[in-house]
Write an enzyme that holds these catalytic residues in place. Structure first.
Site, PDB file in Angstrom:
ATOM      1  N   SER A  67       0.826  -1.600  -0.021  1.00 46.77           N
ATOM      2  CA  SER A  67       0.066  -0.155  -0.044  1.00 46.77           C
ATOM      3  C   SER A  67       0.942   1.281   0.205  1.00 46.77           C
ATOM      4  CB  SER A  67      -1.115   0.296   1.058  1.00 46.77           C
ATOM      5  OG  SER A  67      -0.302  -0.317   2.413  1.00 46.77           O
ATOM      6  N   TRP A  70       3.393   3.113  -4.968  1.00 50.20           N
ATOM      7  CA  TRP A  70       2.588   2.410  -6.093  1.00 50.20           C
ATOM      8  C   TRP A  70       1.583   1.412  -5.998  1.00 50.20           C
ATOM      9  CZ3 TRP A  70       1.347   3.161 -11.205  1.00 50.20           C
ATOM     10  CH2 TRP A  70       1.684   1.714 -11.908  1.00 50.20           C
ATOM     11  N   GLY A  71       1.778   0.847  -4.765  1.00 50.17           N
ATOM     12  CA  GLY A  71       0.694   0.443  -4.111  1.00 50.17           C
ATOM     13  C   GLY A  71      -0.541   0.837  -4.524  1.00 50.17           C
ATOM     14  N   PHE A  98       0.987  -2.145   5.909  1.00 53.21           N
ATOM     15  CA  PHE A  98       1.546  -2.259   6.931  1.00 53.21           C
ATOM     16  C   PHE A  98       1.655  -1.628   7.934  1.00 53.21           C
ATOM     17  CE2 PHE A  98       5.497  -1.533   8.568  1.00 53.21           C
ATOM     18  CZ  PHE A  98       5.979  -2.620   9.726  1.00 53.21           C
ATOM     19  N   ALA A 225       3.679   7.180 -10.517  1.00 52.26           N
ATOM     20  CA  ALA A 225       2.684   6.253  -9.031  1.00 52.26           C
ATOM     21  C   ALA A 225       1.919   8.099  -9.307  1.00 52.26           C
ATOM     22  CB  ALA A 225       3.684   6.002  -7.708  1.00 52.26           C
ATOM     23  N   LYS A 291      16.344  -0.595 -15.090  1.00 51.25           N
ATOM     24  CA  LYS A 291      16.494   0.698 -15.395  1.00 51.25           C
ATOM     25  C   LYS A 291      16.062   1.625 -14.376  1.00 51.25           C
ATOM     26  CE  LYS A 291      12.185   1.333 -13.210  1.00 51.25           C
ATOM     27  NZ  LYS A 291      11.782   2.604 -12.663  1.00 51.25           N
ATOM     28  N   GLN A 386      14.671   1.376  -4.485  1.00 49.72           N
ATOM     29  CA  GLN A 386      14.871   0.595  -5.395  1.00 49.72           C
ATOM     30  C   GLN A 386      16.045   0.547  -6.359  1.00 49.72           C
ATOM     31  OE1 GLN A 386      12.403  -2.233  -4.234  1.00 49.72           O
ATOM     32  NE2 GLN A 386      12.177  -0.193  -3.425  1.00 49.72           N
TER      33      GLN A 386
END
Length: 446
Positions: A67, A70-71, A98, A225, A291, A386
């Site tokens: 969540s 992006w979630g 979470f 997002a 990427k 990431q």
């Protein structure tokens, strides 16, 4: 023998025949199934085309695992479509959160001192305000999203699982889900990363599938997002190609609509979010993961003010290394065209190197001289990049095989992230990006 005169149908005979035909149609519609396992005769038009499919007896239940920024954006898309296609999906979408507490700012338009003067559970705020006030503020979420802190509750009876969590937590989350998911559930991974171990490198679609005993595809594309959540136009790529021979217990019961490209397009396609479905899961997954390494390099270039020409060179070399990595380590399934023709490849690379969080943080790191961890803490609101972990894991994988030299851009990005080489970015290298420098292994780079 004289010819037989043509039959004459009176109006009453026509009405009788029509009534009889309608009765037969109702009887057929009420019967259960056909040789293909489809139930009933009603049809539903799938998104993005004019194809029709039979309405099944049972509807797919969709759960979102994750969540964050992006979630939550993906949950918004999914919930809009489960409501729009009630013949295919159950309307309610559970989203695992979470749990943490959050103090709603008094400037929020729905702030109520009696409710929000103290920190409140994030799930409570999401369900009350229909907004993820911490990770996707200002975006109204559909009312059919139900946030839950219980991951086993989120996935219970769900036939389609959508994973969107930081990739370093995937294995632990799967361990929590195991035994609570349907054995015939299908999944889509929106996670942009790879898992590296001493045995090799794995896609997170494979990690999820292997740990839960289900099949998992992948979704990735040029999808910032916040822009998606604001319903600015974008494209994405979904890869889904389950093996033909699967265990009996993993087969989707015939009472449900089939889970295929058409179903996933119906679930994810929106007027502002266009979906293209292909079969190359490896290519889609790697495009989304690798990427981010290139986006860090683009951020370094912008942070030093080297210009658009230099950044274009970084992007070109980065795309070549992405494609080379896919063909070298996933040769059986990865298609080079996925990197050059799909949103998950070149389009995602362009977007990430210009407006993504990895680019933004890398640019700030070079411009300010701060460590990347400090930048994360300052600008990501509790979330993590990431690209940095992917760069580290990919470098470890290449180093174990003596292949760092085959991927000089990936290697240089990781070297730049390590404190021992920060002087390169802050000093000599930035003064003249064409000069040579020596990495910790003694190799000379230009």
């Amino acid at each position: 023998m004289p010819p037989i005169p043509p039959a004459v149908l009176t109006p009453s005979a026509v009405r009788t025949a029509a009534t009889r035909l309608q009765s037969i149609q109702r009887q057929l519609a009420s019967q259960s199934g056909s040789t293909s396992g489809q139930r009933g005769l009603n049809t539903v038009v799938t998104a993005g085309n004019n194809k029709k499919r039979m309405v099944a007896q049972k509807k797919h239940k969709v759960a979102i695992v994750g969540s964050g920024n992006w979630g939550s954006a993906i949950a918004k898309i999914v919930a809009e479509n489960t409501k729009h296609y009630p013949d295919v999906f159950q309307e309610e979408v559970k989203m695992w959160v979470f749990e943490e507490t959050y103090l709603l700012p008094s400037s929020h338009p729905r702030y109520d001192f009696s409710k929000h003067s103290q920190p409140v559970k994030l799930t409570q705020l999401i369900n009350e305000l229909n907004e993820n006030v911490k990770y996707l503020p200002g975006i109204r979420l559909p009312s059919n999203i139900l946030a839950t802190p219980d991951i086993t509750d989120a996935v219970k009876d769900a036939t389609i699982l959508v994973f969107n969590v930081p990739h370093q937590f995937v294995s632990k989350i799967c361990d929590q889900i195991l035994g609570h998911n349907l054995p015939y559930a299908k999944a889509i991974s929106c996670i942009k990363g790879v898992e590296v171990s001493s045995e090799g490198i794995s896609l997170f679609s494979d990690v999820i599938g292997r740990r839960l005993g289900i099949y998992c595809g992948a979704l990735s594309g040029a999808n910032i997002a916040n822009e998606v959540a604001q319903e600015k136009f974008s494209e994405t790529t979904i890869a889904y190609q389950p093996p033909k021979d699967i265990p009996k217990e993993q087969e989707m019961p015939k009472e449900y609509p089939p889970v295929d490209h058409a179903t996933f397009k119906t679930l994810f396609h929106r007027p502002y979010f266009h979906v293209r479905c292909i079969s190359d899961v490896a290519g889609v997954s790697l495009g989304g993961a690798l990427k981010n390494i290139v986006a860090l390099a683009a951020g370094f270039v912008d942070g030093r003010g080297w210009g658009d020409n230099a950044k274009a060179a970084i992007m070109r070399v980065g795309l070549l290394e992405m494609r080379k990595f896919g063909k070298m380590f996933f040769a059986d399934t990865c298609r080079t065209s996925t990197f050059t023709e799909e949103s998950c490849g070149v389009a995602d690379l362009i977007t990430s190197c210009n407006g993504g969080r990895n680019h933004k943080c890398a640019k700030m790191m070079v411009a300010t001289g701060k460590k990347i961890e400090e930048i994360e803490e300052e600008v990501l609101n509790g979330q993590k990049l990431q690209g940095t972990s992917t760069a580290k894991e990919v470098n470890e994988f290449l180093k174990m095989r003596g292949l760092e030299g085959e991927f000089p851009l990936f290697t240089a990005v990781y070297s730049t992230l390590t404190p021992i080489l920060m002087h390169i970015v802050r000093g000599g290298w930035s003064a003249n990006p064409c000069r040579h420098y020596r990495d910790p292994q003694g190799r000379v780079h230009r």
